[in-house]
Design a protein around this motif. Structure first.
Motif, PDB file in Angstrom:
ATOM      1  N   VAL A  20      -2.755   9.006  16.347  1.00  0.00           N
ATOM      2  CA  VAL A  20      -1.553   8.614  17.089  1.00  0.00           C
ATOM      3  C   VAL A  20      -1.517   9.337  18.434  1.00  0.00           C
ATOM      4  O   VAL A  20      -1.229   8.730  19.468  1.00  0.00           O
ATOM      5  N   LYS A  21      -1.830  10.625  18.430  1.00  0.00           N
ATOM      6  CA  LYS A  21      -1.788  11.404  19.670  1.00  0.00           C
ATOM      7  C   LYS A  21      -2.859  10.977  20.663  1.00  0.00           C
ATOM      8  O   LYS A  21      -2.743  11.242  21.855  1.00  0.00           O
ATOM      9  N   ALA A  22      -3.896  10.287  20.193  1.00  0.00           N
ATOM     10  CA  ALA A  22      -4.947   9.789  21.085  1.00  0.00           C
ATOM     11  C   ALA A  22      -4.537   8.488  21.780  1.00  0.00           C
ATOM     12  O   ALA A  22      -5.192   8.056  22.727  1.00  0.00           O
ATOM     13  N   LEU A  23      -3.447   7.882  21.334  1.00  0.00           N
ATOM     14  CA  LEU A  23      -2.957   6.653  21.952  1.00  0.00           C
ATOM     15  C   LEU A  23      -2.273   6.962  23.279  1.00  0.00           C
ATOM     16  O   LEU A  23      -1.806   8.085  23.499  1.00  0.00           O
ATOM     17  N   PRO A  24      -2.173   5.970  24.175  1.00  0.00           N
ATOM     18  CA  PRO A  24      -1.422   6.175  25.423  1.00  0.00           C
ATOM     19  C   PRO A  24       0.047   6.510  25.134  1.00  0.00           C
ATOM     20  O   PRO A  24       0.565   6.169  24.066  1.00  0.00           O
ATOM     21  N   PRO A  25       0.717   7.159  26.075  1.00  0.00           N
ATOM     22  CA  PRO A  25       2.102   7.596  25.847  1.00  0.00           C
ATOM     23  C   PRO A  25       3.070   6.494  25.424  1.00  0.00           C
ATOM     24  O   PRO A  25       3.909   6.716  24.545  1.00  0.00           O
ATOM     25  N   ASP A  26       2.970   5.297  26.012  1.00  0.00           N
ATOM     26  CA  ASP A  26       3.913   4.239  25.636  1.00  0.00           C
ATOM     27  C   ASP A  26       3.690   3.796  24.191  1.00  0.00           C
ATOM     28  O   ASP A  26       4.642   3.521  23.463  1.00  0.00           O
ATOM     29  N   TYR A  27       2.463   3.783  23.738  1.00  0.00           N
ATOM     30  CA  TYR A  27       2.167   3.460  22.351  1.00  0.00           C
ATOM     31  C   TYR A  27       2.714   4.544  21.414  1.00  0.00           C
ATOM     32  O   TYR A  27       3.219   4.238  20.342  1.00  0.00           O
ATOM     33  N   GLN A  28       2.585   5.806  21.828  1.00  0.00           N
ATOM     34  CA  GLN A  28       3.092   6.908  21.005  1.00  0.00           C
ATOM     35  C   GLN A  28       4.604   6.812  20.836  1.00  0.00           C
ATOM     36  O   GLN A  28       5.126   7.033  19.738  1.00  0.00           O
ATOM     37  N   ILE A  29       5.299   6.483  21.913  1.00  0.00           N
ATOM     38  CA  ILE A  29       6.757   6.372  21.849  1.00  0.00           C
ATOM     39  C   ILE A  29       7.159   5.274  20.875  1.00  0.00           C
ATOM     40  O   ILE A  29       8.024   5.471  20.013  1.00  0.00           O
ATOM     41  N   VAL A  30       6.526   4.118  20.990  1.00  0.00           N
ATOM     42  CA  VAL A  30       6.854   3.000  20.106  1.00  0.00           C
ATOM     43  C   VAL A  30       6.482   3.333  18.670  1.00  0.00           C
ATOM     44  O   VAL A  30       7.234   3.033  17.738  1.00  0.00           O
ATOM     45  N   TYR A  31       5.349   3.991  18.457  1.00  0.00           N
ATOM     46  CA  TYR A  31       4.949   4.380  17.101  1.00  0.00           C
ATOM     47  C   TYR A  31       6.009   5.286  16.477  1.00  0.00           C
ATOM     48  O   TYR A  31       6.386   5.103  15.323  1.00  0.00           O
ATOM     49  N   VAL A  56      -1.486   1.842  13.365  1.00  0.00           N
ATOM     50  CA  VAL A  56      -2.343   2.565  14.307  1.00  0.00           C
ATOM     51  C   VAL A  56      -3.607   1.750  14.600  1.00  0.00           C
ATOM     52  O   VAL A  56      -4.040   1.678  15.753  1.00  0.00           O
ATOM     53  N   ASP A  57      -4.190   1.130  13.581  1.00  0.00           N
ATOM     54  CA  ASP A  57      -5.350   0.252  13.801  1.00  0.00           C
ATOM     55  C   ASP A  57      -4.995  -0.854  14.796  1.00  0.00           C
ATOM     56  O   ASP A  57      -5.751  -1.134  15.730  1.00  0.00           O
ATOM     57  N   PHE A  58      -3.852  -1.492  14.579  1.00  0.00           N
ATOM     58  CA  PHE A  58      -3.371  -2.567  15.448  1.00  0.00           C
ATOM     59  C   PHE A  58      -3.178  -2.069  16.878  1.00  0.00           C
ATOM     60  O   PHE A  58      -3.579  -2.723  17.843  1.00  0.00           O
ATOM     61  N   PHE A  59      -2.587  -0.892  17.020  1.00  0.00           N
ATOM     62  CA  PHE A  59      -2.365  -0.312  18.344  1.00  0.00           C
ATOM     63  C   PHE A  59      -3.688   0.046  19.024  1.00  0.00           C
ATOM     64  O   PHE A  59      -3.841  -0.166  20.225  1.00  0.00           O
ATOM     65  N   GLU A  60      -4.633   0.594  18.268  1.00  0.00           N
ATOM     66  CA  GLU A  60      -5.935   0.938  18.850  1.00  0.00           C
ATOM     67  C   GLU A  60      -6.648  -0.309  19.362  1.00  0.00           C
ATOM     68  O   GLU A  60      -7.290  -0.277  20.423  1.00  0.00           O
ATOM     69  N   GLU A  61      -6.527  -1.420  18.625  1.00  0.00           N
ATOM     70  CA  GLU A  61      -7.114  -2.680  19.086  1.00  0.00           C
ATOM     71  C   GLU A  61      -6.431  -3.153  20.369  1.00  0.00           C
ATOM     72  O   GLU A  61      -7.089  -3.671  21.276  1.00  0.00           O
ATOM     73  N   GLY A  62      -5.124  -2.984  20.454  1.00  0.00           N
ATOM     74  CA  GLY A  62      -4.389  -3.360  21.659  1.00  0.00           C
ATOM     75  C   GLY A  62      -4.801  -2.533  22.863  1.00  0.00           C
ATOM     76  O   GLY A  62      -4.952  -3.063  23.967  1.00  0.00           O
ATOM     77  N   VAL A  63      -5.003  -1.243  22.652  1.00  0.00           N
ATOM     78  CA  VAL A  63      -5.450  -0.368  23.737  1.00  0.00           C
ATOM     79  C   VAL A  63      -6.837  -0.801  24.202  1.00  0.00           C
ATOM     80  O   VAL A  63      -7.104  -0.894  25.402  1.00  0.00           O
TER      81      VAL A  63
END
Length: 108
Positions: A20-31, A56-63
Motif C-alpha cells: 500500500v505504501k508503495a502506491l502513489p499518494p492519491d491511491y493510498q488516501i483512497v485505500y 491492492v492488486d487492482f490499484f497496482e494494475e491501475g498504476v
C-alpha cells in the motif's frame, strides 16, 4: 489460534501495508478510506484478507496502466465499496436477523 499464526498474520499484514505504501499518494488516501469504510460496515469475510489484497492488486494494475485512482473506482468511494460487498453478509445483517427482521428492511 497459536502464537505462530499470530506472528504469520502480522508478517502478512506488514507485507500488505508495504504494498500500500508503495502506491502513489492519491491511491493510498483512497485505500485508507476504503479500509475505514469496511471496518465500519463489517463484511464477515473481511478477516481472511483477500478483499484488501484484491483491492491492492487492482490499484497496482491501475498504476501500471497510468490511470488515476478515481478513473478506476469513480467519484464515490462508498458506492465502490458497496458494490464490492453487495453479495456478502455483514455484521449488520446478522444483527438485523437476530432481532427478528429481514436484512435491509426497517420495522414500522
Amino acid at each position: 489460534m497459536g502464537i505462530q499464526d499470530i506472528i504469520e498474520g502480522k508478517k502478512q499484514w506488514r507485507a500488505h501495508m508495504a504494498r500500500v505504501k508503495a502506491l502513489p499518494p492519491d491511491y493510498q488516501i483512497v485505500y485508507k478510506e476504503i479500509q475505514r469504510y469496511f471496518f465500519k460496515v463489517g463484511p464477515i469475510d473481511l478477516p481472511d484478507g483477500s478483499l484488501f489484497s484484491g483491492i491492492v492488486d487492482f490499484f497496482e494494475e491501475g498504476v501500471a496502466a497510468g490511470k488515476g485512482v478515481l478513473e478506476l473506482i469513480g467519484n464515490d468511494v462508498a458506492a465502490f465499496c458497496d458494490d464490492l460487498i453487495k453479495d456478502s453478509r455483514t455484521y449488520a445483517d446478522i444483527y438485523q436477523e437476530s432481532i427478528g427482521g429481514e436484512p435491509g428492511t426497517a420495522e414500522k
